[in-house]
Scaffold this motif. Sequence first.
Motif, PDB file in Angstrom:
ATOM      1  N   HIS A 243      35.151  37.861  44.722  1.00 24.33           N
ATOM      2  CA  HIS A 243      36.429  37.155  44.790  1.00 24.33           C
ATOM      3  C   HIS A 243      36.581  36.049  43.745  1.00 24.33           C
ATOM      4  N   ASP A 244      35.585  35.857  42.897  1.00 16.63           N
ATOM      5  CA  ASP A 244      35.665  34.763  41.919  1.00 16.63           C
ATOM      6  C   ASP A 244      36.175  35.238  40.568  1.00 16.63           C
ATOM      7  N   LYS A 245      36.967  36.314  40.581  1.00 14.31           N
ATOM      8  CA  LYS A 245      37.490  36.848  39.324  1.00 14.31           C
ATOM      9  C   LYS A 245      38.635  35.985  38.800  1.00 14.31           C
ATOM     10  N   PRO A 246      38.777  35.884  37.486  1.00 12.49           N
ATOM     11  CA  PRO A 246      39.901  35.135  36.919  1.00 12.49           C
ATOM     12  C   PRO A 246      41.196  35.939  36.985  1.00 12.49           C
ATOM     13  N   ARG A 247      42.290  35.330  36.587  1.00 12.29           N
ATOM     14  CA  ARG A 247      43.598  35.985  36.626  1.00 12.29           C
ATOM     15  C   ARG A 247      43.692  37.149  35.654  1.00 12.29           C
ATOM     16  N   GLU A 248      43.043  37.015  34.510  1.00 10.72           N
ATOM     17  CA  GLU A 248      43.028  38.083  33.510  1.00 10.72           C
ATOM     18  C   GLU A 248      41.589  38.442  33.182  1.00 10.72           C
TER      19      GLU A 248
ATOM     20  N   LEU B 104      46.067  41.724  34.272  1.00 12.49           N
ATOM     21  CA  LEU B 104      46.905  40.620  33.810  1.00 12.49           C
ATOM     22  C   LEU B 104      47.601  39.998  35.008  1.00 12.49           C
ATOM     23  N   ASP B 105      47.521  38.684  35.122  1.00 11.67           N
ATOM     24  CA  ASP B 105      48.145  37.980  36.250  1.00 11.67           C
ATOM     25  C   ASP B 105      47.738  38.581  37.590  1.00 11.67           C
ATOM     26  N   ASN B 106      46.434  38.863  37.719  1.00 12.85           N
ATOM     27  CA  ASN B 106      45.868  39.388  38.971  1.00 12.85           C
ATOM     28  C   ASN B 106      46.380  40.768  39.347  1.00 12.85           C
ATOM     29  N   LYS B 107      46.913  41.512  38.381  1.00 16.99           N
ATOM     30  CA  LYS B 107      47.417  42.856  38.651  1.00 16.99           C
ATOM     31  C   LYS B 107      46.800  43.834  37.661  1.00 16.99           C
TER      32      LYS B 107
ATOM     33  N   ASP C 285      50.055  41.262  45.829  1.00 15.33           N
ATOM     34  CA  ASP C 285      49.295  40.725  44.710  1.00 15.33           C
ATOM     35  C   ASP C 285      48.564  39.446  45.117  1.00 15.33           C
ATOM     36  N   ARG C 286      47.411  39.232  44.507  1.00 17.23           N
ATOM     37  CA  ARG C 286      46.621  38.044  44.813  1.00 17.23           C
ATOM     38  C   ARG C 286      47.396  36.757  44.561  1.00 17.23           C
ATOM     39  N   ASP C 287      48.322  36.780  43.620  1.00 17.56           N
ATOM     40  CA  ASP C 287      49.101  35.587  43.301  1.00 17.56           C
ATOM     41  C   ASP C 287      49.913  35.087  44.489  1.00 17.56           C
TER      42      ASP C 287
END
Length: 396
Positions: free
Chosen positions: A213-218, A234-237, A389-391
């Motif tokens: 779960h510690d992944k960045p947005r991109e 890109l942008d959690n997608k 989406d995670r966002d």
Amino acid sequence: MQDNPSHADRPTRGSNQSGMRAYNERLVLSLLRRNGPTPKAEVARATGLSAQTVSVIMRALEADGMLKKGVRVKGRVGQPSVPIGLDPNGAFFLGLKVGRRSVELILTDFAGKVLRHSSEVYGHPTPSAVMGFTERALEKMRATLSATQRRRTAGLGVALPFNMWAWDVANQSLGAWRDFDIVAALAKFVEGPIYLCNDASAACGAELVFGAHDKPREFLYFYIGYFVGGGLVLDNKLYTGKSGDAGALGSMPVAGSGTSGQQLVDVASLSTLEAMLHDAGESHSHGWNDPAAWRFPRDIRDSWLDAAAKALAQAIRAATCLIDFDTVMIDGSLPEETRADLVVRTRRALDLHHLPGVNTPEVREGTIGADARALGAASLPLSDRFLVDRDAFLKG
């Protein structure tokens, strides 16, 4: 005599309701998938929904069999809290991975655990071989499921290489894929929705849904299979582009030893390692889908790893010039120690040729491994029907 399904056996309402209620249910499910069992008050805080709305949603999802209560937590100020998490039996998902050397069918539960697995090795992935296996394996798999599990199976995801015929022009049998509609063929014996994705992009999707779960947005993602491929987040997608071919990292040009027109797929693929073994008189009879079966001379392994790392570093530098990635993830059908070694060598290769004006991203290991493509396939119906989406709930 047919079963008379109970209320808990009926399909979840999130799949047949529209509007804000359905979205909010998916929002709650997504948060619980990410964070694990969570009290209602914390769900409300994290999602921005009112406590009353969260309470109504979670009671309904629990009644639908999607959630279950955990053990009451005591010892805090105020009333004891009750964490509520996903019920693994809330839904089930099928994932079909079509590879160059084998085909796999898996069934996962709502938590992402693989409950059933079937596979078959072949010389080449012809449509007839793939469809024959899938129909047989699905029939056997269904026979082991309860009536409730069959009703709660929410769809089939398919992960396969797009434009398969273009990778090996000498193999005429792959040309049959050019005009073959696999979704239409599967629909003749598969119940429920069918989703299709490039196999490497699907592996990236598995990292996005089931990975750490510690992944960045991109992030940029490489999957080392019989042919190397990749994915783009890109942008959690997961970004696949209008044709589904975005993140076609295997096609990226790389410099070689006097070879023009060389691509990443020519250097960093397991097919290249297989050719090196063949030229040295070695064999790899167990195939590439069982990393535990890797048994061959270390000098060949090291030679392939060095060349693959240099080529991966070139591809990373080129991609980073276009998109300012902080992180690159490398996974594949590799033994864990080999994957770790490849990551270390890729970092070294990147450091040797730093580009002025371009930040060098962190290179780290993927967290799924050899099952990424099949799990990614199963994640397609899961994501489409139950997640947002995670966002939607990440703040700041």
